[in-house]
Design a protein around this motif. Structure first.
Motif, PDB file in Angstrom:
ATOM      1  N   HIS A 113       0.867  -1.191   0.000  1.00 29.02           N
ATOM      2  CA  HIS A 113       0.000   0.000   0.000  1.00 29.02           C
ATOM      3  C   HIS A 113       0.903   1.240   0.000  1.00 29.02           C
ATOM      4  O   HIS A 113       1.096   1.877   1.031  1.00 29.02           O
ATOM      5  N   THR A 114       1.441   1.577  -1.153  1.00 29.18           N
ATOM      6  CA  THR A 114       2.470   2.621  -1.233  1.00 29.18           C
ATOM      7  C   THR A 114       2.004   3.970  -0.679  1.00 29.18           C
ATOM      8  O   THR A 114       2.705   4.598   0.115  1.00 29.18           O
ATOM      9  N   LYS A 115       0.822   4.412  -1.075  1.00 27.97           N
ATOM     10  CA  LYS A 115       0.344   5.724  -0.602  1.00 27.97           C
ATOM     11  C   LYS A 115       0.211   5.742   0.918  1.00 27.97           C
ATOM     12  O   LYS A 115       0.658   6.689   1.576  1.00 27.97           O
ATOM     13  N   LYS A 116      -0.388   4.703   1.490  1.00 30.00           N
ATOM     14  CA  LYS A 116      -0.538   4.642   2.956  1.00 30.00           C
ATOM     15  C   LYS A 116       0.825   4.639   3.634  1.00 30.00           C
ATOM     16  O   LYS A 116       1.016   5.271   4.681  1.00 30.00           O
ATOM     17  N   ASP A 125       0.657  12.063  11.610  1.00 29.65           N
ATOM     18  CA  ASP A 125      -0.549  12.322  12.417  1.00 29.65           C
ATOM     19  C   ASP A 125      -1.808  11.974  11.639  1.00 29.65           C
ATOM     20  O   ASP A 125      -2.715  11.318  12.153  1.00 29.65           O
ATOM     21  N   TYR A 126      -1.860  12.419  10.380  1.00 26.35           N
ATOM     22  CA  TYR A 126      -3.013  12.108   9.528  1.00 26.35           C
ATOM     23  C   TYR A 126      -3.134  10.593   9.352  1.00 26.35           C
ATOM     24  O   TYR A 126      -4.227  10.029   9.439  1.00 26.35           O
ATOM     25  N   TYR A 127      -2.009   9.934   9.091  1.00 23.84           N
ATOM     26  CA  TYR A 127      -2.023   8.482   8.900  1.00 23.84           C
ATOM     27  C   TYR A 127      -2.604   7.765  10.124  1.00 23.84           C
ATOM     28  O   TYR A 127      -3.448   6.882   9.995  1.00 23.84           O
ATOM     29  N   LYS A 128      -2.155   8.147  11.310  1.00 29.24           N
ATOM     30  CA  LYS A 128      -2.618   7.480  12.534  1.00 29.24           C
ATOM     31  C   LYS A 128      -4.134   7.581  12.699  1.00 29.24           C
ATOM     32  O   LYS A 128      -4.768   6.669  13.210  1.00 29.24           O
ATOM     33  N   GLU A 129      -4.699   8.688  12.254  1.00 27.29           N
ATOM     34  CA  GLU A 129      -6.153   8.886  12.358  1.00 27.29           C
ATOM     35  C   GLU A 129      -6.916   8.184  11.240  1.00 27.29           C
ATOM     36  O   GLU A 129      -8.115   7.968  11.355  1.00 27.29           O
ATOM     37  N   ASN A 130      -6.231   7.826  10.152  1.00 25.93           N
ATOM     38  CA  ASN A 130      -6.908   7.290   8.960  1.00 25.93           C
ATOM     39  C   ASN A 130      -6.227   6.038   8.422  1.00 25.93           C
ATOM     40  O   ASN A 130      -6.263   5.784   7.221  1.00 25.93           O
ATOM     41  N   PHE A 136       1.272   0.583  10.091  1.00 25.61           N
ATOM     42  CA  PHE A 136       2.699   0.866   9.992  1.00 25.61           C
ATOM     43  C   PHE A 136       3.147   1.628  11.234  1.00 25.61           C
ATOM     44  O   PHE A 136       2.718   2.753  11.459  1.00 25.61           O
ATOM     45  N   GLU A 137       3.995   1.007  12.035  1.00 28.95           N
ATOM     46  CA  GLU A 137       4.464   1.648  13.263  1.00 28.95           C
ATOM     47  C   GLU A 137       5.897   2.135  13.151  1.00 28.95           C
ATOM     48  O   GLU A 137       6.265   3.136  13.745  1.00 28.95           O
ATOM     49  N   TYR A 147       9.181   8.317  15.579  1.00 32.60           N
ATOM     50  CA  TYR A 147       8.900   7.654  14.306  1.00 32.60           C
ATOM     51  C   TYR A 147       7.777   8.384  13.596  1.00 32.60           C
ATOM     52  O   TYR A 147       6.730   8.633  14.159  1.00 32.60           O
ATOM     53  N   GLY A 148       8.016   8.694  12.349  1.00 32.75           N
ATOM     54  CA  GLY A 148       7.018   9.393  11.551  1.00 32.75           C
ATOM     55  C   GLY A 148       7.248  10.885  11.574  1.00 32.75           C
ATOM     56  O   GLY A 148       7.613  11.472  12.592  1.00 32.75           O
TER      57      GLY A 148
END
Length: 195
Positions: A113-116, A125-130, A136-137, A147-148
Motif C-alpha cells: 500500500h504505497t500511498k498509505k 498524524d493524519y495516517y494514525k487517524e486514517n 505501519f508503526e 517515528y514518523g
C-alpha cells in the motif's frame, strides 16, 4: 486411534524420522541455492532498470511528486510499489548518491500500500487517524524517539520534499526486497533507511 496407530508404526521404524529429516534438508538446500540465484538475477535486472530510469524519469510506471505540503501525498500511487523519499536538507552521514533536482535520497522502501506507507512516513498524524486496515508503526525517523514525520510542521515544513515511486503492480514481497538491494548497490543505502 489413527494417531496412536501411526505413532506405534513409526516407533517400530526408528529410521523413518531420520530419513524424512534428510529429505527435508535436501529440499531446503536445493531450493535455497536456486532462490539465491534467482534473487541475484532479479537484483541485476533491477540495477539495469534503475540505470535506465536515471536517464529518463518520463517512463511508464515511474512517478515523481514534488511535495509542497502533506496534501500532495494524496496524488501518490496506492498499490504495490517501491519509493524513495528525497529532501534538500543535508545529512552529513548520508552516503547515498541518488538525487533529483538537488534533493538527495534519505529513505527508500517498498509496500503493498504505497500511498498509505508514504503517509505513515511524511504525514504521520493524519495516517494514525486514517490508517484503516494498515498498521505501519516503524516509520521514517529523523529525530530521536520520533517515528514518523509531519512535513506541514516545524522543522520539516521548511525543507523541500520529493518522492519517486516505481509502480510494481503484481509484485510480491520477495521481488520488492530485491529492488531495495539493487538501489543500495547502485547508490548506497540512504541514511535513514533501517534495513
Amino acid at each position: 486411534k489413527v494417531k496412536a496407530s501411526l505413532i506405534r508404526h513409526i516407533a517400530k521404524r526408528p529410521n523413518v524420522g531420520s530419513n524424512y529429516r534428510k529429505i527435508v534438508q535436501k529440499i531446503i538446500h536445493k531450493h535455497k541455492e536456486e532462490l539465491s540465484k534467482i534473487k541475484e538475477q532479479i537484483i541485476l535486472d533491477f540495477e539495469n532498470y534503475l540505470k535506465g530510469i536515471e536517464q529518463n524519469y518520463e517512463i511508464p510506471n515511474v512517478s515523481i511528486l514534488k511535495l509542497k505540503d502533506e496534501s500532495d501525498i494524496k496524488n501518490a500511487y496506492y498499490g504495490e510499489g517501491f519509493y524513495v523519499i528525497l529532501t534538500n536538507h543535508n545529512f552529513k552521514e548520508n552516503k547515498c548518491t541518488f538525487s533529483i533536482n538537488n534533493h538527495k535520497a534519505i529513505y527508500r522502501g517498498h509496500s503493498y500500500h504505497t500511498k498509505k506507507r508514504l503517509l505513515s512516513h511524511l504525514s504521520n498524524d493524519y495516517y494514525k487517524e486514517n490508517k484503516g486496515s494498515t498498521n505501519f508503526e516503524v516509520c521514517l525517523k529523523l529525530l530521536e524517539n520520533n517515528y514518523g514525520v509531519n512535513i506541514n510542521k516545524e522543522p520539516y515544513k521548511n525543507w523541500e520534499w520529493t518522492i519517486l515511486i516505481i509502480k510494481m503492480k503484481g509484485s510480491n514481497l520477495l521481488i520488492r526486497e530485491q529492488i531495495e538491494k539493487a538501489f543500495d548497490n547502485q547508490y548506497s543505502k540512504p541514511c535513514k533507511s533501517i534495513n
